[in-house]
Design a protein around this motif. Sequence first.
Motif, PDB file in Angstrom:
ATOM      1  N   ALA A   1       0.845  -1.200   0.000  1.00 41.41           N
ATOM      2  CA  ALA A   1       0.000   0.000   0.000  1.00 41.41           C
ATOM      3  C   ALA A   1       0.879   1.249   0.000  1.00 41.41           C
ATOM      4  CB  ALA A   1      -0.909  -0.002   1.222  1.00 41.41           C
ATOM      5  N   GLU A   2       0.520   2.214  -0.853  1.00 38.32           N
ATOM      6  CA  GLU A   2       1.321   3.424  -0.980  1.00 38.32           C
ATOM      7  C   GLU A   2       0.488   4.657  -0.673  1.00 38.32           C
ATOM      8  OE1 GLU A   2       3.214   3.672  -4.752  1.00 38.32           O
ATOM      9  OE2 GLU A   2       4.339   1.792  -4.515  1.00 38.32           O
ATOM     10  N   LEU A   3       1.126   5.615  -0.020  1.00 35.22           N
ATOM     11  CA  LEU A   3       0.462   6.874   0.301  1.00 35.22           C
ATOM     12  C   LEU A   3       0.241   7.687  -0.967  1.00 35.22           C
ATOM     13  CD1 LEU A   3      -0.436   8.800   2.691  1.00 35.22           C
ATOM     14  CD2 LEU A   3       1.801   9.874   2.412  1.00 35.22           C
ATOM     15  N   VAL A   4      -0.970   8.199  -1.123  1.00 35.37           N
ATOM     16  CA  VAL A   4      -1.288   9.096  -2.241  1.00 35.37           C
ATOM     17  C   VAL A   4      -1.012  10.512  -1.756  1.00 35.37           C
ATOM     18  CG1 VAL A   4      -3.056   9.890  -3.842  1.00 35.37           C
ATOM     19  CG2 VAL A   4      -3.063   7.499  -3.041  1.00 35.37           C
ATOM     20  N   GLU A   5       0.007  11.145  -2.303  1.00 35.47           N
ATOM     21  CA  GLU A   5       0.436  12.438  -1.774  1.00 35.47           C
ATOM     22  C   GLU A   5      -0.314  13.624  -2.365  1.00 35.47           C
ATOM     23  OE1 GLU A   5       4.619  12.984  -1.627  1.00 35.47           O
ATOM     24  OE2 GLU A   5       5.004  11.057  -0.665  1.00 35.47           O
ATOM     25  N   GLU A   6      -0.921  13.455  -3.550  1.00 34.68           N
ATOM     26  CA  GLU A   6      -1.647  14.567  -4.170  1.00 34.68           C
ATOM     27  C   GLU A   6      -2.873  14.038  -4.885  1.00 34.68           C
ATOM     28  OE1 GLU A   6       0.467  18.144  -5.863  1.00 34.68           O
ATOM     29  OE2 GLU A   6      -0.366  17.343  -7.731  1.00 34.68           O
TER      30      GLU A   6
ATOM     31  N   ARG B   1      -6.350  15.245  -7.162  1.00 28.99           N
ATOM     32  CA  ARG B   1      -7.161  16.238  -7.874  1.00 28.99           C
ATOM     33  C   ARG B   1      -8.629  15.806  -7.921  1.00 28.99           C
ATOM     34  NH1 ARG B   1      -4.200  20.139 -10.444  1.00 28.99           N
ATOM     35  NH2 ARG B   1      -1.950  19.735 -10.594  1.00 28.99           N
ATOM     36  N   ASP B   2      -8.865  14.536  -8.242  1.00 26.07           N
ATOM     37  CA  ASP B   2     -10.218  13.998  -8.330  1.00 26.07           C
ATOM     38  C   ASP B   2     -10.386  12.932  -7.256  1.00 26.07           C
ATOM     39  OD1 ASP B   2     -12.677  12.968  -8.953  1.00 26.07           O
ATOM     40  OD2 ASP B   2     -12.140  12.266 -10.964  1.00 26.07           O
ATOM     41  N   VAL B   3     -11.110  13.261  -6.180  1.00 25.77           N
ATOM     42  CA  VAL B   3     -11.264  12.303  -5.084  1.00 25.77           C
ATOM     43  C   VAL B   3     -12.076  11.090  -5.510  1.00 25.77           C
ATOM     44  CG1 VAL B   3     -11.065  14.116  -3.346  1.00 25.77           C
ATOM     45  CG2 VAL B   3     -13.324  13.433  -4.134  1.00 25.77           C
ATOM     46  N   GLY B   4     -12.898  11.245  -6.553  1.00 22.71           N
ATOM     47  CA  GLY B   4     -13.716  10.129  -7.015  1.00 22.71           C
ATOM     48  C   GLY B   4     -12.899   8.929  -7.440  1.00 22.71           C
ATOM     49  N   GLU B   5     -11.660   9.150  -7.858  1.00 23.80           N
ATOM     50  CA  GLU B   5     -10.807   8.048  -8.293  1.00 23.80           C
ATOM     51  C   GLU B   5     -10.421   7.130  -7.148  1.00 23.80           C
ATOM     52  OE1 GLU B   5      -7.423   9.725 -10.179  1.00 23.80           O
ATOM     53  OE2 GLU B   5      -8.569  10.717 -11.777  1.00 23.80           O
ATOM     54  N   TYR B   6     -10.563   7.593  -5.909  1.00 25.05           N
ATOM     55  CA  TYR B   6     -10.071   6.828  -4.757  1.00 25.05           C
ATOM     56  C   TYR B   6     -11.180   6.375  -3.814  1.00 25.05           C
ATOM     57  CZ  TYR B   6      -5.650   8.759  -6.343  1.00 25.05           C
ATOM     58  OH  TYR B   6      -4.563   9.104  -7.115  1.00 25.05           O
ATOM     59  N   MET B   7     -12.436   6.631  -4.157  1.00 33.54           N
ATOM     60  CA  MET B   7     -13.511   6.279  -3.242  1.00 33.54           C
ATOM     61  C   MET B   7     -13.595   4.780  -2.991  1.00 33.54           C
ATOM     62  SD  MET B   7     -14.836   9.045  -2.108  1.00 33.54           S
ATOM     63  CE  MET B   7     -16.338   8.459  -1.352  1.00 33.54           C
ATOM     64  N   ALA B   8     -13.305   3.975  -4.008  1.00 33.61           N
ATOM     65  CA  ALA B   8     -13.403   2.522  -3.851  1.00 33.61           C
ATOM     66  C   ALA B   8     -12.379   1.965  -2.872  1.00 33.61           C
ATOM     67  CB  ALA B   8     -13.242   1.834  -5.212  1.00 33.61           C
TER      68      ALA B   8
ATOM     69  N   THR C   1      -1.561  13.597   2.646  1.00 37.12           N
ATOM     70  CA  THR C   1      -2.292  13.660   1.383  1.00 37.12           C
ATOM     71  C   THR C   1      -2.827  15.076   1.197  1.00 37.12           C
ATOM     72  OG1 THR C   1      -2.936  11.338   1.440  1.00 37.12           O
ATOM     73  CG2 THR C   1      -4.262  12.800   0.073  1.00 37.12           C
ATOM     74  N   LYS C   2      -2.499  15.678   0.060  1.00 38.37           N
ATOM     75  CA  LYS C   2      -2.925  17.039  -0.245  1.00 38.37           C
ATOM     76  C   LYS C   2      -3.956  16.991  -1.360  1.00 38.37           C
ATOM     77  CE  LYS C   2      -0.988  21.548  -1.573  1.00 38.37           C
ATOM     78  NZ  LYS C   2       0.274  22.268  -1.920  1.00 38.37           N
ATOM     79  N   CYS C   3      -5.182  17.426  -1.077  1.00 34.74           N
ATOM     80  CA  CYS C   3      -6.259  17.470  -2.063  1.00 34.74           C
ATOM     81  C   CYS C   3      -6.346  18.895  -2.599  1.00 34.74           C
ATOM     82  CB  CYS C   3      -7.578  17.040  -1.444  1.00 34.74           C
ATOM     83  SG  CYS C   3      -7.559  15.370  -0.752  1.00 34.74           S
ATOM     84  N   LEU C   4      -6.046  19.050  -3.872  1.00 37.41           N
ATOM     85  CA  LEU C   4      -5.925  20.381  -4.470  1.00 37.41           C
ATOM     86  C   LEU C   4      -7.285  21.020  -4.702  1.00 37.41           C
ATOM     87  CD1 LEU C   4      -3.142  19.600  -7.097  1.00 37.41           C
ATOM     88  CD2 LEU C   4      -2.866  20.530  -4.801  1.00 37.41           C
TER      89      LEU C   4
END
Length: 383
Positions: free
Chosen positions: A185-190, A192-199, A251-254
């Motif tokens: 498992a890897e940290l997502v550091e940035e 742009r589209d949170v929908g890509e990670y909801m699952a 994690t930074k959400c732009l």
Amino acid sequence: MAENRNVVVKIGSALLANSDLLTPRFGFMQRLLEDVARLRNEGYNVILCSSGAVALGLKIVGETPETAGVSDKQAAAACGMPLLLNAYKQVGHEYGFEIAQVLLTLGDFEHHRRFLNTRNTVHRLLEAGVVPIVNENDSITTEEIRVGDNDRLAAKVAQMVGAKDFVILTCVDGLYDRNPDEPGAELVEEVRDVGEYMAATTGTSTLGTGGMTTKLKAANMAQEAGCTTYIANGEYERPLSAVLNGERRCTKCLPHPNPMSGKDGWIANRLQMAGSIEVAKELADELVQNKRSIHREDIQAMDGDFTRGDVLHLYDTDGVERARGLSDFTSEEIRVMIVNPETPPEQLLGYQTKGEIIRANNLVMLDNRHLLWDAPAGMTASP
């Protein structure tokens, strides 16, 4: 007050309450408020959205996180809130600032006048140099009128005060591309589209009501308001300033490059669904290019019992949410107009009206910028 230096901080229950003893974690609070003082000295206005009241009150009412029911948690919140605020007040005094409690319910966000009144109160506290500590009023809220998680509540506060930074402090380093317990498992550091990670976001903590799913929903709401969201581990020295200065992993959400106006953001970012309507897919497609008012003849189905001024979710006939807008009528009035399509609206309702269900200037197209809500199962077709 420098509005562009507003920062909203959400603190999870597991950081504030010892999971075994259900007592305040004063060591963490010391580090947190020392950093709050540091940010205030740098010109920031800090608003804290704090969980922890229920967790701290469970022992007093003789319950545990595993055994507590709804009424137990409401009673625990009433017992735990004085403990939580007293802890904040004691530690805050060490760093020379006062705190204030702001208890909110769903209606304080969903009703526009109450939203503005709450915003004015928070602004006035900041002008006085007081740190607002915001929480949902868990001792009185029921399932039907509660926000349900402090992540989204904090995002609404960030939208309310025009914050540029929103920090969610939790017990992990941020969002991972899969369950962080899984190998690789890897940290997502940035993001742009949170929908890509909801699952990839499942599970909640023992003491909290939200997991990573609610954090991403909160981040999406903040993005639309032009606010940068940081999801970070709070178990560090300088838990806030190190994150805001880019000194440690998180994690930074732009923010969206074209944030919505305050009014459109308030309409589009909902905490609960008041009601919904369905229109033809062709009409929904046309609205993207040429937004116009929605009339009774446009409605093919509807759901919910709502009042005038509530926000309706607009779906196409494929069940895809396309827009949200302010209703000019109650659900009962709309049903009366729909079942009597040949009778003028003013004759049916007894007052002068153009019969526009949602006026064009009160309709916000979602344009793939928002996390969409599923259509309600109970939507009934119009005759």
